[in-house]
Design a protein around this motif. Structure first.
Motif, PDB file in Angstrom:
ATOM      1  N   TYR A 126       0.750  -1.057  -0.149  1.00 62.21           N
ATOM      2  CA  TYR A 126       0.012   0.109  -0.106  1.00 62.21           C
ATOM      3  C   TYR A 126       0.799   1.278  -0.094  1.00 62.21           C
ATOM      4  O   TYR A 126       0.297   2.442  -0.310  1.00 62.21           O
ATOM      5  CB  TYR A 126      -0.704   0.002   1.150  1.00 62.21           C
ATOM      6  N   THR A 318      -9.704   6.545   3.427  1.00 64.15           N
ATOM      7  CA  THR A 318     -10.439   6.003   2.238  1.00 64.15           C
ATOM      8  C   THR A 318     -10.897   7.440   1.420  1.00 64.15           C
ATOM      9  O   THR A 318     -10.985   7.352   0.326  1.00 64.15           O
ATOM     10  CB  THR A 318     -11.793   5.403   2.913  1.00 64.15           C
ATOM     11  N   ASP A 323      -7.833   2.161   0.534  1.00 61.91           N
ATOM     12  CA  ASP A 323      -8.572   1.323   1.021  1.00 61.91           C
ATOM     13  C   ASP A 323      -8.456   1.017   2.641  1.00 61.91           C
ATOM     14  O   ASP A 323      -7.730  -0.080   2.983  1.00 61.91           O
ATOM     15  CB  ASP A 323      -8.513   0.090   0.472  1.00 61.91           C
ATOM     16  N   LYS A 325     -10.227   0.214   5.095  1.00 61.99           N
ATOM     17  CA  LYS A 325     -10.681  -1.101   5.709  1.00 61.99           C
ATOM     18  C   LYS A 325      -9.918  -2.241   5.540  1.00 61.99           C
ATOM     19  O   LYS A 325      -9.366  -3.113   6.581  1.00 61.99           O
ATOM     20  CB  LYS A 325     -12.081  -1.311   5.346  1.00 61.99           C
ATOM     21  N   ALA A 326      -9.308  -2.501   4.380  1.00 59.40           N
ATOM     22  CA  ALA A 326      -8.483  -3.465   4.011  1.00 59.40           C
ATOM     23  C   ALA A 326      -7.083  -3.264   4.641  1.00 59.40           C
ATOM     24  O   ALA A 326      -6.450  -4.240   5.056  1.00 59.40           O
ATOM     25  CB  ALA A 326      -8.325  -3.752   2.576  1.00 59.40           C
ATOM     26  N   GLU A 329      -7.457  -4.564   8.052  1.00 55.78           N
ATOM     27  CA  GLU A 329      -7.551  -6.053   8.186  1.00 55.78           C
ATOM     28  C   GLU A 329      -6.306  -6.713   7.955  1.00 55.78           C
ATOM     29  O   GLU A 329      -5.863  -7.646   8.456  1.00 55.78           O
ATOM     30  CB  GLU A 329      -8.810  -6.446   7.213  1.00 55.78           C
ATOM     31  N   ASP A 330      -5.450  -6.238   6.910  1.00 52.42           N
ATOM     32  CA  ASP A 330      -4.288  -6.619   6.488  1.00 52.42           C
ATOM     33  C   ASP A 330      -3.307  -6.560   7.641  1.00 52.42           C
ATOM     34  O   ASP A 330      -2.569  -7.447   7.916  1.00 52.42           O
ATOM     35  CB  ASP A 330      -3.809  -6.265   5.086  1.00 52.42           C
TER      36      ASP A 330
END
Length: 342
Positions: A126, A318, A323, A325-326, A329-330
């Motif tokens: 990212y 966002t 992203d 949220k991703a 989570e990652d």
């Protein structure tokens, strides 16, 4: 003819000698030279690249901002070429590196080694677009961050109400505010003076930094969230190289830098930080400071109080095209995976 041959031979020898002149990298950071960061990470790294390059790559380390400026300016010094390599906090320049802020969200990591390995993967997936002008060599997080203060023991969220607490970055300041304290942002070198003069009541820090700055000598209470719970917080660091300096290296020296950067280097820094915690904590024990453990039942209250920091961050990044949220989570999944592998 002989003179011409002699001149050519001399010129060739001079060029060869010039070609073998070592490249000295200016390596800058904000800690004192006695800190773990220099002695256990930078000095061994410099020795390793020197050995693997046959001494063609060497370091001149400038601790404690000896090249001038403030800790918050280190990343720009790397971009501008004032320093060739810096070790700093991306979070010292709030909002500049949104992708990597995810690693500083509350209750994300369990240890520095696993968190640091996760941080490198988050960067690769990212974060690369955020770091134009520098070549990151490593990302690391410190060992579990704890609460330290001079006013009272902290065992529940309400104990933080009204305290002035130093935190290092934008997200850690948001966390402190969510817990009911008044956040005070400042770079690490300013903290001892602020504590000694009562400018702040306390601070959030990992153990390693505390004796380095002699803070254990001016602090009464320490509150910890212990494993298996995730740590209250951590802070993200990067070791970054001026991109133009890297690009100017011959291919064989680029290979040396590449072989000593990335996921494994990041994880090794995390290991050094994890190993530093017990002996650093012992120095506070030996002074008779008071320790408090925040139990599992109370940890839930801390998690609920700080949940909105994560929710707000997801919305914020966002909106900037990430992203969020991703990413969260990652980061959580990677941190948990690598913590379990230890």
């Amino acid at each position: 003819m002989k003179q011409t041959l002699a001149a050519v031979a001399f010129a060739t020898a001079a060029l060869a000698a010039h070609a073998q002149q070592p490249i000295v990298l200016k390596v800058a950071h904000f800690w004192p030279p006695t800190a773990m960061s220099q002695q256990k990470v930078l000095e061994p790294w410099c020795a390793k690249i020197a050995k693997e390059s046959n001494n063609q790559l060497q370091c001149q380390i400038y601790p404690a901002m000896q090249l001038g400026g403030t800790p918050a300016q280190l990343i720009q010094q790397a971009i501008d070429g004032v320093a060739d390599v810096v070790w700093t906090l991306p979070g010292y320049t709030a909002g500049r590196f949104p992708s990597m802020e995810v690693m500083e969200l509350p209750f994300l990591t369990k240890d520095a080694e696993g968190g640091s390995r996760a941080a490198w993967e988050i960067y690769e997936k990212y974060g690369q677009k955020d770091f134009a002008g520098v070549k990151p060599l490593a990302f690391n997080v410190h060992d579990r961050g704890h609460l330290h203060n001079n006013k009272r023991p902290i065992t529940k969220v309400s104990d933080l109400k009204g305290l002035k607490m130093r935190a290092p970055t934008r997200l850690t300041n948001k966390m402190v505010a969510a817990l009911g304290a008044t956040p005070v942002g400042m770079p690490m070198p300013q903290v001892p003076d602020a504590v000694s003069k009562g400018v702040v009541d306390g601070y959030v820090l990992p153990w390693e930094v505390i004796p380095t700055m002699k803070l254990h000598e001016m602090t009464k209470y320490h509150s910890e969230i212990n494993a298996p719970q995730p740590g209250l917080y951590t802070t993200l660091f990067t070791i970054a190289m001026n991109q133009a300096k890297y690009d100017s290296l011959p291919p064989e020296l680029k290979k040396v830098i590449d072989a000593n950067s990335g996921a494994e280097f990041s994880a090794s820094i995390g290991r050094a930080w994890d190993a530093s915690a017990p002996p650093a904590r012992k120095q506070a024990e030996e002074r008779g400071n008071q320790f408090n453990t925040i139990g599992a039942a109370e940890v839930e209250g801390f998690q609920k109080a700080t949940a909105r920091v994560t929710d707000d961050w997801i919305k914020e990044v966002t909106a900037k095209g990430y992203d969020g949220k991703a990413m969260v989570e990652d980061a959580r999944a990677l941190s948990a995976k690598y913590a379990e592998r230890k």
